[in-house]
Design a protein around this motif. Structure first.
Motif, short mmCIF file in Angstrom:
data_model
loop_
_atom_site.label_atom_id
_atom_site.label_comp_id
_atom_site.label_asym_id
_atom_site.label_seq_id
_atom_site.Cartn_x
_atom_site.Cartn_y
_atom_site.Cartn_z
N MET A 1 0.60 -0.73 -0.10
CA MET A 1 0.03 0.67 -0.12
C MET A 1 1.22 1.01 -0.54
SD MET A 1 -2.93 1.39 2.32
CE MET A 1 -1.67 2.29 4.13
N ALA A 2 0.16 1.97 -0.80
CA ALA A 2 1.20 3.47 -0.71
C ALA A 2 0.62 4.96 0.13
CB ALA A 2 1.02 4.02 -2.46
N ARG A 4 0.72 8.70 0.44
CA ARG A 4 0.53 10.19 0.94
C ARG A 4 2.05 10.76 1.24
NH1 ARG A 4 -5.24 12.44 -0.26
NH2 ARG A 4 -3.62 13.95 -0.91
N THR A 5 2.19 11.28 -0.63
CA THR A 5 3.21 12.21 0.52
C THR A 5 3.16 13.55 1.37
OG1 THR A 5 4.47 12.07 -1.50
CG2 THR A 5 5.45 14.09 -0.48
N LYS A 6 2.08 14.35 1.37
CA LYS A 6 1.20 15.85 1.50
C LYS A 6 0.67 15.00 3.31
CE LYS A 6 -2.13 19.05 1.41
NZ LYS A 6 -2.83 19.27 2.80
N GLY A 7 1.53 15.05 4.48
CA GLY A 7 1.32 15.38 6.28
C GLY A 7 1.79 14.08 6.09
N ASN A 8 2.92 12.99 5.10
CA ASN A 8 3.05 12.61 5.84
C ASN A 8 4.69 12.21 5.78
OD1 ASN A 8 1.00 10.00 6.90
ND2 ASN A 8 0.72 10.74 4.71
N VAL A 9 5.25 13.84 5.32
CA VAL A 9 7.10 13.58 5.58
C VAL A 9 7.56 15.03 6.22
CG1 VAL A 9 8.73 13.92 4.04
CG2 VAL A 9 7.13 12.40 3.31
N PHE A 10 7.88 14.48 6.90
CA PHE A 10 7.79 16.26 7.76
C PHE A 10 9.87 16.49 7.73
CE2 PHE A 10 3.99 14.42 9.43
CZ PHE A 10 3.49 15.25 8.59
N LEU A 11 10.75 17.75 7.65
CA LEU A 11 12.01 17.87 7.83
C LEU A 11 11.67 18.17 9.23
CD1 LEU A 11 15.03 17.81 6.92
CD2 LEU A 11 14.42 19.79 6.64
N GLU A 12 12.34 18.21 10.11
CA GLU A 12 13.15 18.18 11.93
C GLU A 12 14.27 19.09 11.91
OE1 GLU A 12 8.73 16.32 14.29
OE2 GLU A 12 10.39 15.53 13.92
N MET A 13 14.34 20.02 12.81
CA MET A 13 15.82 20.38 13.55
C MET A 13 15.52 20.46 14.76
SD MET A 13 18.12 23.20 11.93
CE MET A 13 17.43 24.57 12.96
N ASP A 100 2.65 9.26 9.43
CA ASP A 100 1.17 10.24 10.88
C ASP A 100 1.32 8.87 11.56
OD1 ASP A 100 -0.56 9.25 10.00
OD2 ASP A 100 -1.18 10.76 8.57
N ALA A 101 0.86 9.51 12.37
CA ALA A 101 0.42 9.04 13.58
C ALA A 101 -0.95 7.74 13.44
CB ALA A 101 -0.73 9.80 14.55
N THR A 102 -1.15 8.18 11.87
CA THR A 102 -2.43 6.46 11.46
C THR A 102 -1.33 5.51 10.47
OG1 THR A 102 -2.81 7.52 9.50
CG2 THR A 102 -4.54 8.29 11.55
N GLU A 103 -0.53 5.94 10.62
CA GLU A 103 0.86 5.15 9.82
C GLU A 103 1.58 4.05 10.91
OE1 GLU A 103 -0.64 4.61 6.99
OE2 GLU A 103 -1.90 5.59 6.29
N THR A 104 2.35 3.27 10.00
CA THR A 104 3.71 3.27 10.78
C THR A 104 4.53 3.83 10.16
OG1 THR A 104 2.66 0.63 10.86
CG2 THR A 104 5.20 0.75 10.91
N SER A 105 5.03 4.69 11.03
CA SER A 105 5.79 5.95 10.89
C SER A 105 7.81 5.64 11.65
CB SER A 105 5.40 7.13 11.62
OG SER A 105 4.10 7.73 11.20
N GLU A 106 8.43 5.94 10.21
CA GLU A 106 9.87 5.74 10.48
C GLU A 106 10.84 7.18 10.66
OE1 GLU A 106 11.23 1.68 8.68
OE2 GLU A 106 10.74 3.48 7.24
#
Length: 146
Positions: A1-2, A4-13, A100-106
């Protein structure tokens, strides 16, 4: 299952001045590219090599640069900190969050030099954006997000 990019990729510092890391989302990031690892090959061909071919062993790996673009926000402290790190040639710690919180995140945490920070740019009928590039200084660490 794919995913979505929007809302699921974040850059943090890491914005902590001391103690453990405090990761804060870099605002306005809308494009990312690059990254990953490449391994060099070391030629071990000798007179005993079979046929008309070469033999190799794996060498050291190298982290590839990551390119980003963000919506320019004058006065934003994180965007200014990234620009200042580029000007000073100092390394910062970053983290990419995938999911995000609804997906398995890495997460992928890495130290990097801000190897370039562009001028704000944009079309006459558009928005200002800034490209920048991060050059990892060592291997990053993958982890499941907590």
């Amino acid at each position: 299952m794919a995913i979505r990019t929007k809302g699921n990729v974040f850059l943090e510092m890491d914005t902590a001045s001391s103690g453990g890391p405090t990761f804060t989302k870099v605002p306005g990031v809308f494009s990312n590219d690059g990254g990953g690892t490449t391994n060099e090959r070391i030629d071990t061909t000798d007179f005993d090599t079979v046929g008309n071919s070469r033999e190799y062993i794996g060498g050291l790996s190298e982290e590839q640069p990551l390119s980003f673009e963000l919506h320019y926000q004058p006065g934003n402290t994180l965007q200014e900190a990234i620009r200042a790190a580029n000007a000073a040639g100092t390394s910062k710690t970053f983290r990419l969050v995938f999911g995000d919180a609804t997906e398995t995140s890495e997460t992928y945490t890495f130290s990097a030099l801000v190897s370039s920070y562009g001028m704000p740019r944009g079309p006459i009928e558009g928005k200002l954006s800034v490209p920048f590039e991060l050059q990892p200084t060592a291997a990053g660490v993958w982890a499941d997000a907590a």
